[in-house]
Design a protein around this motif. Structure first.
Motif, PDB file in Angstrom:
ATOM      1  N   UNK A  27       0.830  -1.207   0.000  1.00 25.75           N
ATOM      2  CA  UNK A  27       0.000   0.000   0.000  1.00 25.75           C
ATOM      3  C   UNK A  27       0.861   1.252   0.000  1.00 25.75           C
ATOM      4  N   UNK A  28       0.429   2.238  -0.777  1.00 21.46           N
ATOM      5  CA  UNK A  28       0.985   3.579  -0.700  1.00 21.46           C
ATOM      6  C   UNK A  28       0.174   4.341   0.336  1.00 21.46           C
ATOM      7  N   UNK A  29       0.854   4.931   1.314  1.00 24.94           N
ATOM      8  CA  UNK A  29       0.164   5.633   2.399  1.00 24.94           C
ATOM      9  C   UNK A  29       0.537   7.109   2.382  1.00 24.94           C
ATOM     10  N   UNK A  67       4.304   0.679  -7.394  1.00 23.07           N
ATOM     11  CA  UNK A  67       3.626  -0.576  -7.733  1.00 23.07           C
ATOM     12  C   UNK A  67       2.714  -1.048  -6.600  1.00 23.07           C
ATOM     13  N   UNK A  68       1.953  -0.097  -6.053  1.00 29.26           N
ATOM     14  CA  UNK A  68       1.077  -0.404  -4.919  1.00 29.26           C
ATOM     15  C   UNK A  68      -0.227  -1.047  -5.378  1.00 29.26           C
ATOM     16  N   UNK A  69      -0.781  -1.904  -4.515  1.00 28.94           N
ATOM     17  CA  UNK A  69      -2.088  -2.521  -4.758  1.00 28.94           C
ATOM     18  C   UNK A  69      -3.216  -1.699  -4.152  1.00 28.94           C
ATOM     19  N   UNK A  70      -2.847  -0.853  -3.181  1.00 29.20           N
ATOM     20  CA  UNK A  70      -3.844  -0.095  -2.408  1.00 29.20           C
ATOM     21  C   UNK A  70      -3.275   1.277  -2.101  1.00 29.20           C
ATOM     22  N   UNK A  71      -4.148   2.272  -2.012  1.00 27.46           N
ATOM     23  CA  UNK A  71      -3.750   3.565  -1.483  1.00 27.46           C
ATOM     24  C   UNK A  71      -4.473   3.758  -0.157  1.00 27.46           C
ATOM     25  N   UNK A  72      -3.719   4.149   0.856  1.00 25.88           N
ATOM     26  CA  UNK A  72      -4.273   4.422   2.175  1.00 25.88           C
ATOM     27  C   UNK A  72      -4.146   5.915   2.437  1.00 25.88           C
ATOM     28  N   UNK A  73      -5.277   6.572   2.619  1.00 24.45           N
ATOM     29  CA  UNK A  73      -5.280   7.976   3.016  1.00 24.45           C
ATOM     30  C   UNK A  73      -5.346   8.000   4.544  1.00 24.45           C
ATOM     31  N   UNK A  74      -4.272   8.474   5.162  1.00 26.63           N
ATOM     32  CA  UNK A  74      -4.158   8.418   6.613  1.00 26.63           C
ATOM     33  C   UNK A  74      -4.884   9.603   7.256  1.00 26.63           C
ATOM     34  N   UNK A  75      -6.132   9.753   6.873  1.00 29.24           N
ATOM     35  CA  UNK A  75      -6.982  10.789   7.428  1.00 29.24           C
ATOM     36  C   UNK A  75      -6.926  12.105   6.683  1.00 29.24           C
TER      37      UNK A  75
END
Length: 257
Positions: A27-29, A67-75
């Motif tokens: 994941x890209x965060x 090459x991330x499978x997911x993006x996480x928005x940390x708020x």
């Protein structure tokens, strides 16, 4: 930041972003995207041209290079606390459409994300929205930081938060100064969390405070005396805290930069 310092959290060199990994996902965060910030400032009399396209393209380029499978928005993916409208809503809708079928999306709910689920529903996009006190992603705990992380998050090896927008003021030889976004990293101090939960929690974790993705959002000047932190557990909840620039330059103790 020392690339080996935080197990499971790998900062992207030169960027306000990190890659985190679980057993089956990469994941890209990023924290504090603040979509529509310019429109919000405009309502306060500060006129700035929209940078929504630049933000979106920046994020998409990072997803491509990592090459991330997911993006996480940390708020604080959104900016308007009372609900996005107009240009802010348009930016989020366009962003969701760009991410659809490209990666999975997780929003770790921040204090600006009150209506984020309905916005995604209206756009016909499926996203995962966490409770405000965060979730686990493998051995990494994720919370925005505007409220106390859950017990489950506190049980992780590394805990990542945003909300603070940490910034350092750097001075040159002739007395000039500039502000730089920074990472904060240090050992999590158990006592404030044990007191909050009125329980002896077995906490042995590292805390990583993310810089804001949106470079217009301002932040807490962590090395300027008298600046108050925003998170309810900072600064008491971090020990041996060190600051790092986005390029990885280690500045040492954030209080003595």
């Amino acid at each position: 930041m020392d690339r080996a310092a935080s197990a499971g959290v790998e900062p992207v060199p030169g960027e306000p972003a990190a890659v985190i990994e679980s057993e089956d996902e990469r994941a890209l965060c990023v924290a504090d995207y603040h979509a529509g910030l310019e429109a919000g400032l405009g309502r306060q009399g500060v006129e700035l041209p929209s940078q929504s396209r630049e933000r979106r393209e920046h994020l998409l380029s990072l997803l491509d290079t990592t090459d991330a499978d997911r993006v996480v928005f940390l708020g604080d993916l959104a900016h308007a606390i009372g609900g996005a409208r107009g240009a802010e809503r348009d930016e989020l809708t366009t962003l969701f459409a760009a991410l659809d079928d490209l990666v999975s999306v997780t929003v770790v709910k921040g204090n600006h994300d009150g209506e984020i689920e309905s916005l995604a529903d209206d756009a016909g996009i499926e996203i995962d929205v966490t409770p405000p006190d965060g979730i686990r992603f493998g051995s990494v705990g994720l919370a925005h930081g505007h409220t106390w992380p859950s017990r489950d998050v506190l049980d992780c090896e590394v805990i990542c938060v945003g909300h603070e927008h940490p910034t350092v003021r750097l001075e040159d030889e002739v007395g000039g100064s500039r502000a730089e976004r920074a990472w904060l990293r240090g050992r999590l101090v158990p006592e404030p969390f044990c007191e909050h939960y009125d329980d002896e929690l077995a906490i042995d974790a590292e805390l990583v405070v993310f810089p804001a993705f949106n470079d217009l959002s301002g932040g807490t000047w962590v090395n300027v005396p008298g600046q108050a932190f925003l998170a309810p557990f900072l600064p008491d909840g971090i020990a041996e805290g060190e600051a790092y620039l986005l390029d990885g330059t280690r500045l040492g103790s954030y209080e003595r930069v």
